[in-house]
Motif scaffolding. Structure first.
Motif, short mmCIF file in Angstrom:
data_model
loop_
_atom_site.label_atom_id
_atom_site.label_comp_id
_atom_site.label_asym_id
_atom_site.label_seq_id
_atom_site.Cartn_x
_atom_site.Cartn_y
_atom_site.Cartn_z
N GLU A 191 0.82 -1.22 0.00
CA GLU A 191 0.00 0.00 0.00
C GLU A 191 0.85 1.27 0.00
OE1 GLU A 191 0.12 -2.32 2.30
OE2 GLU A 191 0.32 -1.47 4.29
N ASP A 192 2.13 1.14 0.37
CA ASP A 192 3.03 2.31 0.31
C ASP A 192 3.41 2.66 -1.12
OD1 ASP A 192 2.92 2.29 3.02
OD2 ASP A 192 4.94 1.46 3.33
N ASP A 221 5.78 -19.81 2.75
CA ASP A 221 5.83 -18.38 3.09
C ASP A 221 4.60 -17.68 2.52
OD1 ASP A 221 6.32 -15.65 3.26
OD2 ASP A 221 8.48 -15.89 3.02
N GLY A 222 3.64 -17.37 3.38
CA GLY A 222 2.32 -16.92 2.91
C GLY A 222 2.13 -15.42 2.77
N ARG A 223 3.20 -14.64 2.81
CA ARG A 223 3.00 -13.19 2.78
C ARG A 223 2.35 -12.69 1.50
NH1 ARG A 223 8.85 -11.50 5.19
NH2 ARG A 223 9.42 -13.50 4.27
N TYR A 247 0.09 -13.89 -0.23
CA TYR A 247 -1.37 -14.04 -0.23
C TYR A 247 -2.02 -12.75 0.29
CZ TYR A 247 -0.55 -19.13 -0.63
OH TYR A 247 -0.17 -20.39 -1.04
N SER A 248 -1.44 -12.22 1.36
CA SER A 248 -1.99 -10.98 1.91
C SER A 248 -1.69 -9.80 1.01
CB SER A 248 -1.42 -10.71 3.31
OG SER A 248 -2.03 -11.57 4.27
N GLN A 249 -0.47 -9.78 0.47
CA GLN A 249 -0.14 -8.68 -0.45
C GLN A 249 -1.11 -8.66 -1.63
OE1 GLN A 249 3.99 -9.91 -1.17
NE2 GLN A 249 4.67 -7.87 -0.50
N ARG A 251 -4.19 -9.71 -1.75
CA ARG A 251 -5.53 -9.23 -1.39
C ARG A 251 -5.53 -7.72 -1.25
NH1 ARG A 251 -9.36 -12.93 2.23
NH2 ARG A 251 -10.86 -11.60 1.19
N VAL A 252 -4.46 -7.18 -0.70
CA VAL A 252 -4.40 -5.72 -0.58
C VAL A 252 -4.37 -5.08 -1.97
CG1 VAL A 252 -3.01 -3.77 0.22
CG2 VAL A 252 -3.27 -5.80 1.67
N GLU A 294 -8.03 -5.83 -3.50
CA GLU A 294 -9.24 -5.35 -2.83
C GLU A 294 -9.11 -3.93 -2.32
OE1 GLU A 294 -10.61 -8.47 -0.07
OE2 GLU A 294 -9.74 -9.89 -1.47
N GLU A 295 -7.89 -3.49 -2.03
CA GLU A 295 -7.75 -2.13 -1.50
C GLU A 295 -7.20 -1.17 -2.52
OE1 GLU A 295 -6.84 -2.15 2.54
OE2 GLU A 295 -8.03 -3.99 2.61
N CYS A 305 -7.07 -15.42 -3.74
CA CYS A 305 -6.49 -14.17 -3.25
C CYS A 305 -6.28 -13.16 -4.36
CB CYS A 305 -5.18 -14.44 -2.53
SG CYS A 305 -5.42 -15.23 -0.93
N PRO A 319 -8.30 -18.67 2.34
CA PRO A 319 -7.32 -18.55 1.26
C PRO A 319 -6.10 -17.70 1.64
CG PRO A 319 -9.31 -17.29 0.77
CD PRO A 319 -9.60 -18.13 1.98
N GLU A 320 -6.32 -16.72 2.50
CA GLU A 320 -5.22 -15.81 2.82
C GLU A 320 -4.39 -16.32 4.01
OE1 GLU A 320 -6.54 -11.80 3.51
OE2 GLU A 320 -4.55 -11.09 4.10
N TYR A 351 -0.99 -20.17 5.22
CA TYR A 351 0.48 -20.31 5.28
C TYR A 351 1.05 -19.20 6.17
CZ TYR A 351 -0.14 -23.93 1.86
OH TYR A 351 -0.54 -25.09 1.25
N LEU A 352 0.56 -19.19 7.40
CA LEU A 352 0.98 -18.19 8.37
C LEU A 352 2.41 -18.50 8.85
CD1 LEU A 352 -2.34 -18.18 10.45
CD2 LEU A 352 -1.56 -16.37 8.90
N ARG A 395 -3.91 -10.38 9.13
CA ARG A 395 -3.13 -9.82 8.02
C ARG A 395 -1.85 -9.16 8.56
NH1 ARG A 395 -6.38 -6.70 3.55
NH2 ARG A 395 -7.02 -8.87 3.18
N ASN A 410 0.35 -12.08 9.38
CA ASN A 410 0.84 -12.80 8.20
C ASN A 410 1.94 -12.03 7.48
OD1 ASN A 410 0.78 -15.02 6.38
ND2 ASN A 410 -0.49 -13.84 4.95
N LEU A 411 1.79 -10.71 7.43
CA LEU A 411 2.77 -9.89 6.71
C LEU A 411 4.02 -9.63 7.53
CD1 LEU A 411 0.34 -7.35 5.01
CD2 LEU A 411 1.86 -8.96 3.82
N ARG A 456 9.47 -14.99 10.29
CA ARG A 456 9.57 -16.27 9.59
C ARG A 456 11.01 -16.78 9.59
NH1 ARG A 456 4.88 -17.33 6.30
NH2 ARG A 456 3.42 -15.60 6.43
N GLU A 482 -12.88 -3.44 3.24
CA GLU A 482 -14.29 -3.37 2.81
C GLU A 482 -15.05 -4.37 3.68
OE1 GLU A 482 -15.53 -2.99 -1.38
OE2 GLU A 482 -13.43 -3.44 -1.78
#
Lengths: 97, 158, 552
Positions: B61-62, B82-84, B86-88, B90-91, B94-95, B119, C157-158, C161-162, C235, C238-239, C243, C275
């Motif tokens: 987002e930066d 390494d699941g990071r 997945y969140s990136q 979605r951001v 979706e954002e 995702c 889905p998100e 893999y934490l 989130r 996770n980010l 790790r 959202e």
């Protein structure tokens, strides 16, 4: 990994399909009985364990293969050195089920 | 370089731009974010498409403005555990509202494809061999999901 | 209780089919062990010391009689005739074979059960108060929200893999029986004056090698915002969760290293950008779930009926059992009957197939066909008429299920330890058995009162030793098992981490050391009602140290 251990060693693993604990034998098979295990004693034999592990993994029959140190008890039977491996060889120490 | 898109292996014409490489100005290039930030002037005359490669320690987002301008965004899975990314993803979807191609690159497992798609990823550049049959089978087993996600093709409870 | 609809069933069956495909690929060699491992873990399959182990999810510890019978069937058919109820309200089987596991998952799906996310670096089974919905001290039933989170977290889905595993616990009662302060996220359900549901949110609690008590980061998040708020926390984790080192990868370390205020600010920033209407449950879904958790069809029943009081006065063993194992119920004339899985010198948490079948039958006969599993590894029949308690007890006695020790010193939480676990450094079960034998005398147990002893066989603390009034941690020193003792831990609303009292003891000496500590407590207490924990808090460790080590 194998090289760091001190003493006579055998290879152990678990059967992929069943999960049972097994030991690598002289004839290149796997046995549930530690007494049938092939023992690596010399430096060359111990070095060779890594090669055996890699080869055994390729067959896709046994997983989580690693060497353990063994000794002989007074009756001449092979016994693992570590308490964890003793437990793994003999099963739970409690009456269960 | 073959990649997977819509369940099939396809040839891909994107070229990864490393630090000093000389690429034709008409090529479609993938540029790491740090190169983009430091050497954006090199690209002033670039006529090909430009994709942004973002490593997984970056807060996406930066860099909303760069994402918005990109023709494609590539995120990384350095290890399949390494699941990071997945969140990136979605951001980004979706954002930041990014709606062009979103690609994942690295140690992707067939069994993760459905999660990644949910995702927001739509192409896969993965290490290892591609087995189309396994891919198809494993991505079709789950037809249901509890979460509503980006462009979801799974059945959810309505 | 919640009952699967067609959608839930389809989901679970597809998941079982997916695992069958993964196992086939693994057995054929198409899938490597390294790649298969996280996939099997997310289906509850471990490789333990002697065999594979399957951990079946019991969502927030609630089971039906038919589900319990299916677990008994699995124990008989695929295992060695028993199962082990865990500290996360699940059940695990110690001897399944990988080749049978796809069939077992199908059998579980037949009764609306699964093993989804009972392991792996994902959101684990959501746990709750074993007396949820019936406890006299409860403000709001947490189960509908536990079920909402079960669904939301399944194959997320998100968040699959934490950096590390992630545990959520929820309670609606003033006495915290779910140990919410020792979870990655702990939720306290509340109802405000307007009758609206909200949740106080605690984050960053946990046991393991770095025990920490969770910190509250939000008061009364609304029901609509619950799932979005969980997304924001997960989130952020996770980010940014570590790790690089698996021992520092839990959210508690991130919260600790970031600082609670800054972590909260990050979560709030993510939350503000979400959202929310897309992340919360669809309209009507919460009401649909709530509909499953209405109270059962209680009959008008007299409180303290004469048959019950008479049986108590005539039968001392029954009276002991009522005192220790029966708890107050919301509904007059009904009671919560706790079934101890801690027989003297038994294996804490184990139940045979026959015992499971009996409990299933008794639940059907006396408790609307519903059974609970507690995180203290016992079972609960949550809706028993007081006038039925004597009959119930009589049926439990011959099966070895009527031990009157809930919350007493022999009701120990005990991890499987080195008898089963590949990670353990020492055995736990034999130590628990020796302590149990030492305190077998019912009178003495009653005199000692509430005392929670918790035993872990390694630093990962699955036996919650940090939260034990007396905690025991099994370690390995120069090839020998030895045990470190902590005092003053607590897992309830007064959550605290126990302090190490001094040098450890050998496996043979632990029970004696506990005996010494308990005797010292009895000397120190001001009156019989002052509990062990209260005394430790009042006098500190020193008098106990003297008692333990003075002769050494």
């Amino acid at each position: 990994m194998a090289k760091k251990l001190k003493g006579d060693q055998v290879l152990t693993g678990q059967l992929l399909r069943e999960g049972d604990v097994v030991f690598y034998t002289e004839d290149g098979n796997w046995s549930p009985d530690l007494q049938n295990a092939k023992i690596a004693t010399t430096a060359e034999q111990i070095d060779e364990l890594d090669v055996l592990i890699a080869k055994a993994e390729e067959t896709n029959l046994v997983i989580d293969i690693y060497p353990i140190v063994v000794k002989r008890d007074d009756a001449g039977k092979l016994v693992p050195d570590l308490i964890r491996e003793k437990m793994r060889t003999t099963g739970p120490s409690i009456v269960y089920a | 370089m073959p990649i997977i898109k819509d369940g099939a292996l396809i040839e891909d014409n994107w070229t990864l731009l490393d630090e000093e490489a000389d690429v034709p100005s008409s090529a479609d290039i993938i540029i790491p974010l740090n190169v983009m930030l430091e050497k954006a002037e090199r690209l002033s005359n670039h006529s090909g498409r430009i994709a942004l490669l973002i490593s997984n320690d970056i807060a996406v987002e930066d860099h909303a403005d760069l994402v918005a301008k990109a023709d494609m965004v590539v995120l990384e899975l350095p290890a399949f555990t390494d699941g990071r990314a997945y969140s990136q993803a979605r951001v980004i979807r979706e954002e930041l509202g990014f709606d062009k191609e979103l690609r994942v690159k690295g140690d992707v497992l067939v069994d993760q494809a459905a999660y990644l798609q949910r995702c927001g990823f739509d192409s896969f550049d993965f290490d290892g061999e591609f087995d189309a049959e396994t891919w198809k089978k494993s991505s079709e087993i789950m037809t249901t999901g509890y979460q509503r996600t980006y462009k979801d093709e799974l059945e959810t409870r309505s | 209780m919640y009952v699967y609809d067609d959608f839930d069933e389809k989901f679970v069956r597809e998941r079982a089919a997916q695992f069958r495909d993964q196992v086939e690929r693994r057995l054929s060699g198409k899938l490597s062990e390294a790649h298969f491992r996280p996939l099997r873990l997310m289906n509850g399959v471990y490789l333990q010391l002697h065999a594979y182990m399957l951990r079946v999810a019991v969502p927030y510890g609630t089971l039906s009689s038919s589900q319990m019978r299916q677990l008994a069937m699995i124990a008989t058919k695929y295992d060695k005739g028993y199962g082990h109820f865990t500290t996360r309200q699940n059940i695990q089987f110690n001897w399944p074979k990988l080749k049978d596991l796809p069939d077992i998952l199908d059998d579980l799906a037949d009764v609306g059960m699964h093993a989804i996310q009972t392991s792996g670096n994902c959101i684990r089974n959501v746990t709750s108060d074993q007396w949820a919905g019936v406890a006299a001290d409860e403000a709001t039933d947490p189960r509908p929200y536990a079920e909402l989170m079960r669904q939301w977290s399944s194959l997320h889905p998100e968040f699959s893999y934490l950096p590390r595993k992630f545990k959520i616990a929820i309670t609606g009662a003033s006495s915290d029986r779910a140990a919410i302060a020792f979870h990655d996220i702990g939720l306290q359900v509340l109802k405000n004056d307007a009758g609206e549901i909200g949740f106080d949110v605690y984050v960053g609690g946990g046991l393991g090698r770095t025990p920490m008590v969770g910190k509250k980061i939000r008061d009364f998040i609304s029901l609509d915002d619950l799932l979005p708020y969980l997304v924001a926390i997960l989130r952020a984790y996770n980010l940014e969760g570590r790790r690089d080192n698996k021992y520092k990868a839990r959210i508690k370390i991130l919260v600790h290293e970031t600082g609670v205020d800054e972590f909260k600010a990050k979560v709030e920033k993510i939350f503000d950008g979400l959202e929310k209407d897309k992340l919360t449950a669809p309209a009507g879904e919460i009401e649909r779930i709530q509909g499953f958790f209405t109270l059962p069809d209680y009959q008008a029943a007299e409180a303290n009926p004469e048959t019950f009081t008479k049986a108590r006065s005539e039968n001392a063993a029954f009276d002991s059992w009522v005192k220790r194992n029966v708890a107050a119920h919301k509904q007059a004339g009904y009671a919560i009957a706790n079934i101890s899985l801690k027989p003297i010198a038994g294996i804490p948490g184990d139940a045979t197939d026959e015992q499971m079948n009996l409990v299933a039958d008794l639940a059907e006969k006396y408790s609307f066909g519903e059974i609970r599993v507690s995180h203290e590894q016992n079972l609960v029949l949550a809706h028993v008429k007081e006038e039925d308690l004597f009959e119930l007890w009589q049926a439990l006695v011959p099966a070895g299920l009527a031990t009157a020790n809930i919350g007493a010193i022999t009701d120990m939480i005990t991890c499987p330890g080195l008898d089963y676990c590949a990670l353990a450094t020492a055995r736990s079960i034999p130590v628990a058995q020796k302590i149990s034998e030492k305190f077998a005398d019912q009178k003495r147990q009653e005199d000692i009162g509430d005392l929670k002893v918790k035993i872990s066989g390694c630093i990962n603390a699955c036996g919650h030793h940090h939260a034990g009034h007396i905690g025991i941690l099994g370690l390995n020193k120069k090839g020998e098992e030895y045990y470190q003792i902590t005092l003053g831990g607590s897992g309830d609303e007064s959550a605290a981490v126990g302090e190490i009292i001094g040098p450890g003891f050998s496996g043979d000496d632990v029970a004696g050391a506990i005996d010494t500590l308990v005797n010292r407590y009895v000397e120190l207490r001001d009156e019989a009602s002052e509990t062990f924990l209260q005394v430790v808090k009042r006098v500190g460790l020193e008098p106990f140290k003297e008692a333990l080590y003075a002769d050494h």
